[in-house]
Write a protein that holds these residues in place. Structure first.
Motif, mmCIF file in Angstrom:
data_model
loop_
_atom_site.group_PDB
_atom_site.id
_atom_site.type_symbol
_atom_site.label_atom_id
_atom_site.label_comp_id
_atom_site.label_asym_id
_atom_site.label_seq_id
_atom_site.Cartn_x
_atom_site.Cartn_y
_atom_site.Cartn_z
ATOM 1 N N MET A 1 6.142 6.169 0.209
ATOM 2 C CA MET A 1 6.707 4.863 -0.086
ATOM 3 C C MET A 1 5.592 3.835 -0.209
ATOM 4 N N LYS A 2 5.931 2.666 -0.742
ATOM 5 C CA LYS A 2 5.048 1.514 -0.723
ATOM 6 C C LYS A 2 5.530 0.585 0.388
ATOM 7 N N SER A 3 4.582 0.049 1.167
ATOM 8 C CA SER A 3 4.964 -0.778 2.301
ATOM 9 C C SER A 3 3.949 -1.911 2.480
ATOM 10 N N PRO A 4 4.372 -3.072 2.997
ATOM 11 C CA PRO A 4 3.483 -4.232 3.077
ATOM 12 C C PRO A 4 2.543 -4.203 4.285
ATOM 13 N N VAL A 5 1.331 -4.685 4.061
ATOM 14 C CA VAL A 5 0.350 -4.924 5.124
ATOM 15 C C VAL A 5 -0.307 -6.274 4.849
ATOM 16 N N LEU A 6 -0.946 -6.840 5.859
ATOM 17 C CA LEU A 6 -1.637 -8.100 5.668
ATOM 18 C C LEU A 6 -2.742 -7.963 4.631
ATOM 19 N N ILE B 1 0.855 -1.194 0.000
ATOM 20 C CA ILE B 1 0.000 0.000 0.000
ATOM 21 C C ILE B 1 0.889 1.242 0.000
ATOM 22 N N ASP B 2 0.280 2.363 -0.380
ATOM 23 C CA ASP B 2 1.000 3.639 -0.374
ATOM 24 C C ASP B 2 0.834 4.309 0.986
ATOM 25 N N ILE B 3 1.970 4.693 1.592
ATOM 26 C CA ILE B 3 1.930 5.464 2.834
ATOM 27 C C ILE B 3 2.935 6.606 2.719
ATOM 28 N N GLU B 4 2.915 7.468 3.732
ATOM 29 C CA GLU B 4 3.873 8.560 3.756
ATOM 30 C C GLU B 4 4.509 8.619 5.139
ATOM 31 N N THR B 5 5.821 8.444 5.205
ATOM 32 C CA THR B 5 6.548 8.587 6.462
ATOM 33 C C THR B 5 6.791 10.081 6.703
#
Length: 209
Positions: free
Chosen positions: A62-67, A53-57
């Motif tokens: 960035m793209k980062s994994p989720v279940l 999914i797309d998130i913002e730190t």
């Protein structure tokens, strides 16, 4: 044994030794069951699918994994499975819970059902059946039977201590159900208790004997 994973992590094995000790207090027994439930939960969920999914730190997008997919179901067999399952729920707080009320009839050793409450969409979720001790496996087999009747297709079983007889029975009747256990003990005594085992997990967890 095919379809059986022994969780040999040092922390799991250490805490299992503490649980087995007959001098362990009720409070300590419950706490240790909870802790081991969380630790084994890591192993049982090791292969859960992920999606990006797309998130913002604070620094960048960035793209980062989720279940991926629907949240799974934790299905403790009452009573003793409750404390064990609580540790898994600490790890997976969004999981649904199915309560399976069953006990082993002393004479026939068959499973007697007195309560069953599950999410309606078991067919869309991974279901993890939780029972501290897998002895004859009569109760575990009956629980899996009922969950499949309710539509469950993807079922895993977690136990702390197991007997070879119980593992052979659950795997023989439900070969699609993988089992995770912290120990495979010597076998069953004349009263169908696991030796060396850890005694009656329900009584020890709730101080009823």
């Amino acid at each position: 044994m095919e379809g059986v994973t022994v969780v040999n992590h040092p922390l799991v094995q250490h805490k299992l030794t503490l649980i087995r000790d007959k001098e362990r207090s009720t409070k300590s027994f419950r706490e240790l069951l909870n802790e081991v439930g969380m630790l084994i939960g890591y192993e049982v969920t090791r292969d859960l699918p992920l999606e990006m999914i797309d998130i913002e730190t604070p620094l960048a997008k960035m793209k980062s994994p989720v279940l991926a997919g629907k949240k799974l179901v934790i299905a403790p067999i009452l009573r003793a499975g409750l404390t064990f399952a609580e540790g898994m729920l600490d790890l997976l707080p969004a999981a649904r819970v199915a309560h399976i009320g069953m006990y082993r009839e002393p004479e026939s050793r068959s499973a007697v059902e007195y309560y069953l409450k599950t999410p309606h969409d078991l067919d869309e979720r991974l279901v993890i059946v939780v029972v501290p001790v897998l002895a004859t496996a009569n109760t575990a087999v009956a629980a899996v039977d009922r969950l499949k009747e309710r539509g469950a297709k993807d079922i895993r079983l977690v136990c702390l201590v197991s007997a070879p007889e119980g593992l052979e029975r659950i795997r023989g009747i439900h070969p699609d159900v993988h089992v995770w256990t912290a120990a495979i003990d010597e076998g069953l005594n004349d009263d169908a208790f696991i030796v060396p085992g850890l005694g009656d997990a329900g009584d020890r967890a709730y101080g009823t004997r």
